[in-house]
Scaffold this motif. Structure first.
Motif, short mmCIF file in Angstrom:
data_model
loop_
_atom_site.label_atom_id
_atom_site.label_comp_id
_atom_site.label_asym_id
_atom_site.label_seq_id
_atom_site.Cartn_x
_atom_site.Cartn_y
_atom_site.Cartn_z
N THR A 1 -17.18 26.40 -26.26
CA THR A 1 -16.03 26.78 -27.08
C THR A 1 -15.11 25.58 -27.27
O THR A 1 -14.75 24.90 -26.32
N LEU A 2 -14.80 25.33 -28.53
CA LEU A 2 -13.87 24.25 -28.89
C LEU A 2 -12.47 24.82 -28.81
O LEU A 2 -12.10 25.66 -29.63
N PRO A 3 -11.69 24.41 -27.80
CA PRO A 3 -10.35 24.98 -27.67
C PRO A 3 -9.41 24.40 -28.73
O PRO A 3 -9.65 23.31 -29.25
N LEU A 4 -8.36 25.14 -29.04
CA LEU A 4 -7.35 24.61 -29.96
C LEU A 4 -6.31 23.85 -29.15
O LEU A 4 -5.89 24.28 -28.08
N ASP A 5 -5.90 22.70 -29.68
CA ASP A 5 -4.77 21.94 -29.14
C ASP A 5 -4.99 21.46 -27.70
O ASP A 5 -4.04 21.29 -26.96
N ARG A 6 -6.24 21.30 -27.30
CA ARG A 6 -6.50 20.75 -25.96
C ARG A 6 -7.62 19.73 -26.06
O ARG A 6 -8.69 20.01 -26.61
N GLU A 7 -7.35 18.53 -25.53
CA GLU A 7 -8.33 17.45 -25.65
C GLU A 7 -9.48 17.64 -24.67
O GLU A 7 -9.26 17.96 -23.51
N ILE A 8 -10.68 17.43 -25.16
CA ILE A 8 -11.86 17.54 -24.30
C ILE A 8 -12.74 16.31 -24.50
O ILE A 8 -12.66 15.63 -25.53
N ALA A 9 -13.58 16.04 -23.50
CA ALA A 9 -14.55 14.95 -23.63
C ALA A 9 -15.73 15.44 -24.46
O ALA A 9 -16.19 16.56 -24.29
N LEU A 10 -16.17 14.59 -25.39
CA LEU A 10 -17.30 14.95 -26.23
C LEU A 10 -18.59 14.45 -25.57
O LEU A 10 -19.03 13.32 -25.78
N GLY A 11 -19.15 15.32 -24.70
CA GLY A 11 -20.37 14.95 -23.99
C GLY A 11 -20.19 13.62 -23.27
O GLY A 11 -19.13 13.34 -22.70
N ASP A 12 -21.21 12.79 -23.31
CA ASP A 12 -21.14 11.49 -22.63
C ASP A 12 -20.90 10.36 -23.64
O ASP A 12 -21.32 9.22 -23.44
N THR A 13 -20.19 10.69 -24.73
CA THR A 13 -19.97 9.69 -25.78
C THR A 13 -18.85 8.71 -25.43
O THR A 13 -18.76 7.64 -26.03
N GLY A 14 -17.96 9.10 -24.50
CA GLY A 14 -16.79 8.27 -24.25
C GLY A 14 -15.71 8.50 -25.31
O GLY A 14 -14.76 7.72 -25.41
#
Ligand SMILES: [Zn+2]
Length: 295
Positions: free
Chosen positions: A138-151
């Motif tokens: 789930t892509l949360p709204l307004d919260r930063e997440i890491a995109l897998g191991d992309t950095g």
């Protein structure tokens, strides 16, 4: 962080299969005035090992075949670490069905878009052929997440949009998002917003960004009225031109600015048009397939 625009066109691409307009004719003829473009998708790579895809367009196989960064790194070993969907429009998610060849896939979408695609949608079961083939997050709204191991870090912000034509339910704030991306450890952000009904809710993010890839679908609000009866606003795309257009609304921002997701009707596709001259005079670039952006 490096972004590669895999496809710079709106749904249908340029030329569009059923369109005999002047621009599509020029694109088919190989004229340098109107370069062919595939449908909206961006590859993003950071200091990590994997590569992220922002949307999976129906042209994803062609886009990956011509982009060396996206070639397999070994037998059945794709570098694509994750796909992020900004909405459930077919030009943004149909490509998932082309990524079904026995390859684990991580897909980020808002809860609403995820439900639309996964529940009661028989064709998407092709991504569940073996345990762990597709992992939906789930892509949360307004919260930063890491995109897998992309950095790369990504934050989804709601953008005025619409429910896709094929979805029958009430609108939700999760229907359409813009993505704010940054390299882990750096502050500079890039805003990716290719379906935007109104500029104002995103203005702050764009003013703070170093780069913006913005909705260049239509130049005029009435550009496709004669074709399908809809105005740009009905399709949740603020037009570029006119008093309420994005060119006027975003005048004065300091970010590098690129129009992408350009519809085949939009005159900015024609390198010799007055509209192309107008956006370039205002500091905008018009995206082409393969354009790379260091951000
Ligand atoms: Zn056309």
């Amino acid at each position: 962080m490096k972004l590669c625009i895999l496809g710079a066109a709106a749904g249908g691409g340029v030329p569009q299969w059923n369109c005999g307009c002047g621009q599509c004719i020029l694109a088919r003829a190989g004229s340098p005035r109107v370069r062919p473009r595939t449908q909206d998708s961006v590859a993003v790579r950071g200091p990590g090992s994997g590569i992220g895809l922002l949307n999976a367009s129906p042209d994803v196989a062609v886009q990956m075949a011509r982009t060396e960064d996206l070639w397999p790194r070994g037998a059945r070993q794709s570098p694509v670490a994750a796909v992020v969907l900004t909405n459930g429009d077919l030009d943004h998610c149909l490509g998932l069905l082309s990524l079904r060849e026995w390859q684990p896939l991580v897909v980020y979408a808002t809860a609403a878009v995820r439900r639309d695609l996964c529940e009661g949608n028989a064709m998407f079961r092709t991504l569940e052929r073996f345990p762990g083939q597709s992992t939906w997050r789930t892509l949360p709204l307004d919260r930063e997440i890491a995109l897998g191991d992309t950095g790369v870090l990504v934050r989804a912000v709601p953008a005025p949009g619409k429910v896709p034509v094929h979805v029958r339910r009430a609108p939700s704030v999760e229907d359409n998002v813009a993505l704010v991306l940054r390299e882990d450890g750096r502050r500079a952000t890039t805003v990716y917003a290719t379906a935007v009904g109104r500029v104002d809710p995103l203005r702050g993010e764009i003013e703070r960004a170093a780069c913006v890839l913005f909705d260049g679908t239509f130049y005029r609000a009435d550009e496709i009225v004669a074709l399908c009866g809809a105005r740009a606003e009905d399709m949740a795309h603020v037009p570029i031109g006119g008093p309420g257009g994005s060119l006027a609304a975003l005048a004065g921002i300091s970010a590098r600015r690129v129009y992408t997701h350009v519809n085949n009707t939009n005159p900015i596709l024609d390198a010799e048009s007055a509209e192309r001259a107008a956006v370039e005079a205002a500091g905008w670039q018009v995206a082409e397939d393969g354009m790379e952006i260091a951000a």
